[in-house]
Design an enzyme around this catalytic site. Structure first.
Site, PDB file in Angstrom:
ATOM      1  N   ARG A  15     -12.233  -8.943  -2.274  1.00 18.07           N
ATOM      2  CA  ARG A  15     -11.658  -9.156  -0.940  1.00 18.07           C
ATOM      3  C   ARG A  15     -11.447  -7.350  -0.723  1.00 18.07           C
ATOM      4  O   ARG A  15     -10.814  -6.594  -1.660  1.00 18.07           O
ATOM      5  CB  ARG A  15     -10.370  -9.690  -0.893  1.00 18.07           C
ATOM      6  CG  ARG A  15      -9.612  -9.533   0.531  1.00 18.07           C
ATOM      7  CD  ARG A  15      -8.609  -8.575   0.533  1.00 18.07           C
ATOM      8  NE  ARG A  15      -7.737  -8.346   1.579  1.00 18.07           N
ATOM      9  CZ  ARG A  15      -6.859  -7.562   1.697  1.00 18.07           C
ATOM     10  NH1 ARG A  15      -6.617  -6.183   0.922  1.00 18.07           N
ATOM     11  NH2 ARG A  15      -6.279  -7.530   2.799  1.00 18.07           N
ATOM     12  N   VAL A  16     -11.613  -6.954   0.437  1.00 21.42           N
ATOM     13  CA  VAL A  16     -11.455  -5.472   0.912  1.00 21.42           C
ATOM     14  C   VAL A  16     -10.753  -5.477   1.995  1.00 21.42           C
ATOM     15  O   VAL A  16     -10.814  -6.267   3.109  1.00 21.42           O
ATOM     16  CB  VAL A  16     -12.682  -4.434   1.077  1.00 21.42           C
ATOM     17  CG1 VAL A  16     -12.125  -3.110   1.467  1.00 21.42           C
ATOM     18  CG2 VAL A  16     -13.371  -4.570  -0.438  1.00 21.42           C
ATOM     19  N   THR A  60       0.600  -0.965  -0.034  1.00 18.12           N
ATOM     20  CA  THR A  60      -0.088   0.057  -0.004  1.00 18.12           C
ATOM     21  C   THR A  60       0.646   1.227   0.114  1.00 18.12           C
ATOM     22  O   THR A  60       1.858   1.535   0.561  1.00 18.12           O
ATOM     23  CB  THR A  60      -0.672  -0.136   1.338  1.00 18.12           C
ATOM     24  OG1 THR A  60      -1.463  -1.348   1.298  1.00 18.12           O
ATOM     25  CG2 THR A  60      -1.764   1.115   1.491  1.00 18.12           C
TER      26      THR A  60
HETATM   27  N1  GLY Z   1      -2.987  -2.864   3.647  1.00 17.95           N
HETATM   28  C1  GLY Z   1      -3.671  -2.985   2.458  1.00 17.95           C
HETATM   29  C2  GLY Z   1      -4.567  -4.172   2.157  1.00 17.95           C
HETATM   30  O1  GLY Z   1      -4.365  -5.225   3.076  1.00 17.95           O
HETATM   31  O2  GLY Z   1      -5.426  -4.035   1.458  1.00 17.95           O
END
Ligand code: GLY
Length: 321
Positions: free
Chosen positions: A199-200, A171
């Site tokens: 997926r989020v 990220t």
């Molecule tokens: N930190 C990014 C994710 O796990 O989607």
């Protein structure tokens, strides 16, 4: 107070070649410059949007065009942004063909009554504001992912798939303070490698992957979203930034506490408190950061965990590098 922007290009292993390191540092430098330019004529909110959009455009970080695809090879992006002055937030999740989801997140915040839009609904908003542009994983990357995924077929359950592939990617995010003392935070990601479609992670969830509140601070996280969102990492960091503890020790305490519950090497955070003090900590091997102050001094680094004490001192003293 002089405006400042502190950004990250992800917490992870960062076990990369010199050439790759140069490309990443170049992307971080450009993102710092984009944030600083925005700070000169705008707000902390403009600065985090521009820094994150620049990293989304870089193609060398896990965001925008350079993002990890899901297990079927499709890029689905998440992003969130928050204004510490008004406590307004906007976010999008699981969007395809939106190269700058951070800009779409800001539109959700400013042009709708909602906080989080997902998938098709978010993409329709993007089309209305010229933020929709079809793009796909490059053929070379698709080939590499497909080969990697094959290794796991028939050998492991989906739950055992690795969460990283190109060892350095995670990220991106930014925090900023402007000369009026307003704080802002933004985060953007392609999520974990080999994620299931839909997926989020933590990045579009206020309090999890980002948070900003004037008078306290602003934080942006990187790492494994499943742990970060259950722990509400950025909320906890920002809530403690107003305390007597130093910002660096606040980050260390919260990330170590997350480690105690969910395990090692899961998270990193960048933050700025309401006095403008920057801080960086990660429990992963390293974190990529960029920092800029309105007087012109900038620093980019891919900092190993064991060098973070030193890095935080350099940032506080505004020593360029
Ligand atoms: N930190 C990014 C994710 O796990 O989607």
């Amino acid at each position: 107070m002089a405006g400042k922007v502190l950004l990250h290009g992800g917490a992870g292993e960062w076990n990369i070649s010199k050439d790759e390191e140069e490309r990443v540092k170049d992307a971080l430098r450009k993102a710092v410059m984009a944030g600083m330019k925005a700070l000169k004529k705008g707000s902390a909110l403009d600065a985090v949007e521009e820094s994150v959009a620049s990293m989304e455009d870089s193609s060398v970080l896990n965001a925008g065009r350079g993002a990890y695809p899901n297990i079927e090879g499709d890029i689905e992006l998440d992003a969130g942004i928050m204004d510490g002055k008004t406590l307004s937030a906007g976010a999008v999740a699981s969007v395809r063909n939106v190269p700058n989801p951070v800009r779409l997140a800001r539109l959700v915040m400013e042009k709708t009554q909602h906080v989080l839009l997902v998938a098709d609904g978010a993409e329709r908003l993007a089309k209305g504001f010229s933020l929709y542009e079809a793009f796909k994983l490059s053929t070379a990357r698709k080939k590499r992912y497909t080969a990697e995924i094959r290794k796991f077929i028939g050998q492991k359950w989906i739950k055992d798939l690795p969460i990283a592939f190109e060892k350095h990617l995670d990220t991106v995010g930014a925090v900023a303070i402007d000369d009026e003392g307003n704080l802002a935070a933004a985060t953007s990601t392609g999520g974990t490698a080999f994620k299931l479609p839909g997926r989020v992670g933590d990045s579009p969830i206020p309090g999890a992957g980002f948070y900003a509140s004037n008078g306290h601070g602003a934080a942006s996280a990187s790492g494994v979203g499943e742990a970060i969102m259950k722990y509400l990492l950025c909320m906890k960091v920002v809530a403690s930034l107003g305390s007597l503890a130093s910002p660096f020790s606040v980050l260390k305490t919260e990330i170590n506490s997350l480690r105690g519950v969910y395990g090692p090497e899961l998270a990193g955070v960048v933050a700025i408190d309401s006095r403008g003090v920057p801080s960086v900590y990660t429990d992963t091997k390293a974190i990529a950061i960029g920092y800029g102050v309105a007087d012109g001094s900038t620093r980019v680094d891919i900092a190993r965990k064991e060098k973070l004490d030193e890095l935080n001192t350099l940032l506080i003293r505004q020593i360029p590098g």
